[in-house]
Write a protein that holds these residues in place. Structure first.
Motif, PDB file in Angstrom:
ATOM      1  N   GLU A  37      -0.773 -10.290  11.585  1.00 27.30           N
ATOM      2  CA  GLU A  37      -0.718  -9.274  10.528  1.00 27.30           C
ATOM      3  C   GLU A  37       0.074  -8.067  11.023  1.00 27.30           C
ATOM      4  N   ARG A  45      -2.650  -5.705   0.477  1.00 24.79           N
ATOM      5  CA  ARG A  45      -2.626  -4.711  -0.607  1.00 24.79           C
ATOM      6  C   ARG A  45      -4.033  -4.234  -0.958  1.00 24.79           C
ATOM      7  N   GLN A 468       0.693 -13.817  -3.930  1.00 30.35           N
ATOM      8  CA  GLN A 468       0.924 -13.446  -5.321  1.00 30.35           C
ATOM      9  C   GLN A 468       2.356 -13.651  -5.827  1.00 30.35           C
TER      10      GLN A 468
END
Ligand SMILES: Cc1cc2nc3c(=O)[nH]c(=O)nc-3n(C[C@H](O)[C@H](O)[C@H](O)COP(=O)(O)OP(=O)(O)OC[C@H]3O[C@@H](n4cnc5c(N)ncnc54)[C@H](O)[C@@H]3O)c2cc1C
Length: 498
Positions: A37, A45, A468
């Motif tokens: 990460e 988000r 997403q």
């Protein structure tokens, strides 16, 4: 994999909801999972920050579709309650259509019917009919296609789906669909807002997505105590208990491809060996910036032609007093919502008279602000790729203060003890977000299901995508589903021995 076999290594890029979901599924199946990460904390988000006694969720605030979270935790014989406590909000949310023109949407369905009936004679009955159809779509979607990776259109060629294709309203617009049930523009706006905030206009979104209204009105609006970040913490705890290794402050810089496969991933000067890669950072970033030429599935032109969901201008405000007139979720729809949508999708630009969304979790939760104070999150959905300057942000801040004063009679300008703004440039810097998008790719008809960028790379054998910008789309529940589906694709590939 038997216990005597060496574990296959999966590198997951990104610790957002999709990466976290995939990590647990893969670890449970026996893979050695490392999550790399870029940021110092998980959540993507959906991170949080705390300052001066105020705690703010940085992204999602609506906990919808609780069944998806239950289904996810059930994969591990757990429940959401094992990790966080949920409250059903009542009212679910509040609308301002003008000064002293307020509509609260209650949690109890019969009360919602009454409100609709008050707005327009017959609209209560119409709402019932509308939601019967929405429930049908929700159930078919959940059981037949949301959990499909969308690799091919044949995944959707099931008899039940083909038989119900018209009832699912895939090819008519949400706008047209709403007009068949309701005359009142206010009622239509009340039903349109979930899709506007998550990436589409009523005009360009298939009526299929009325399934969101079933999710909202029937399944309810919930709040995880502590904030949405409690869900992130729960998922990290689950993943860690299954042996997932998290490496923070590790932006992936390079994917080394050899004979059509990625063997090594470089992040923060470390080189990680991998059998499979699952990229959950923004798809465009991974393709265009991390993969060598010749291995990208889509061109720059392809990405430039995608319809993105909105970005957002957000203000995180610490207020040293209790506010009046707002609920946990408040939508200020006193301005022309159609014009605002146009400024997002049709003629991208800063909206003249924006609609506003306020989230104030301190209305429900005493832990997120000092006593007698409020943590206010104000969001304006705006087109991606706009010029984002301090001066523009400040202009909108003043608009917000003025509107709030006009509509609720409170001048909060002297009560702001903490202020932080967040927009395109921050999304790009923090998440490598394409054009500073907040919610990924819009769910238009031409970007639904198998028409989304694929979860499996067309050029690199062991590279998969979730999140997403791929199937099934924007939102926390879809991100969980996306992560699980991508993990299952890797599992299938591993079992096939390719
Ligand atoms: C302001 C806002 C409000 C929202 N409101 C709602 C809501 O109310 N309800 C709802 O359901 N959804 C909401 N959403 C949408 C929802 O939050 C997202 O769809 C979901 O969190 C996306 O998860 P993800 O895993 O796809 O992506 P992300 O959360 O973006 O995770 C991707 C991760 O990859 C990391 N990364 C990027 N580049 C690299 C790299 N090179 N190396 C390593 N790591 C990298 C990023 O730092 C990030 O942590 C909202 C989103 C925003 C921004």
């Amino acid at each position: 994999m038997t216990k005597f076999m060496k574990k296959e290594k999966v590198i997951i890029i990104g610790a957002g909801f999709s990466g976290l979901a995939a990590a647990s599924v893969l670890a449970k199946e026996g893979f050695a999972v490392t999550v790399l990460e870029k940021n110092s904390t998980p959540g993507g988000r959906a991170r949080k920050f705390a300052e001066n006694g105020f705690t703010f969720d940085m992204g999602p605030s609506w906990y919808w579709m609780p069944d998806v979270f239950e289904k996810f935790f059930a994969l591990f014989n757990k429940t959401p309650q094992d990790y966080y406590h949920l409250l059903r909000l009542d009212p679910s949310y509040r609308f301002y259509f003008g000064k002293d023109d307020i509509v609260d949407v209650p949690a109890t369905f019969n009360d919602v019917v009454e409100i609709f009936e008050k707005e327009e004679a017959g609209a209560g009955v119409a709402l019932n009919k509308f939601l019967v159809e929405a429930e049908y779509k929700y159930k078919i979607a959940m059981s037949k296609f949301v959990y499909k990776p969308g690799l091919s259109m044949f995944e959707f060629a099931q008899p039940e789906m083909l038989a119900s294709v018209f009832r699912l309203d895939m090819f008519s617009s949400f706008e047209k669909h709403l007009k068949q049930y309701f005359k009142s523009p206010r009622l239509r706006q009340m039903l349109e807002f979930p899709i506007l905030f998550l990436g589409g206009t009523a005009k360009n979104t298939p009526a299929l997505y009325s399934l969101m209204n079933y999710g909202d009105i029937k399944l309810g609006t919930w709040y995880p105590v502590g904030g949405m970040y409690s869900v992130v913490e729960g998922m990290v705890e689950l993943a860690a208990s299954l042996g997932v290794k998290f490496v923070y402050n590790s932006p992936v810089e390079k994917l080394e491809v050899n004979k059509g496969k990625i063997n090594y991933v470089t992040a923060a000067a470390e080189r990680y060996e991998a059998n499979y890669i699952l990229a959950t950072a923004d798809y465009e970033h991974v393709e265009q910036h991390l993969l060598p030429d010749g291995y990208k599935s889509y061109s720059k032109k392809y990405w430039d032609s995608r319809v993105l969901s909105p970005s957002s201008l957000i203000f995180f405000l610490g207020i040293d007093t209790k506010l009046e007139g707002i609920a946990h979720h408040t939508l200020f729809f006193d301005q022309d919502l159609g014009k605002h949508s146009e400024a997002i999708y049709e003629n991208p630009g800063w909206p003249e008279n924006p609609s506003l969304y306020f989230s104030c979790t301190s209305r429900t939760d005493s832990c997120v602000a000092p006593e007698g104070m409020e943590n206010l999150f104000v969001l304006i959905p705006v087109a991606p790729g706009l010029d984002d300057t301090e001066a523009i942000r400040e202009k909108y801040f003043q608009i917000i203060l003025e509107r709030f004063k006009h509509l609720t009679g409170q001048d909060i300008s002297k009560n702001i003890v903490f202020k932080r703004s967040y927009a395109h440039a921050d999304f790009e810097k923090d998440y490598n977000a394409f054009k500073g998008n907040a919610y990924g790719l819009a769910n238009t008809l031409l970007q639904t299901a198998f028409l989304k960028p694929k979860m499996k790379s067309k050029k690199v054998k062991n590279l998969f995508y979730a999140g997403q910008l791929t199937a099934p789309g924007p939102g926390v529940p879809p991100a969980l589903i996306s992560g699980e589906m991508a993990a299952r694709l890797i599992l299938k590939e591993s079992k096939s021995g390719k």
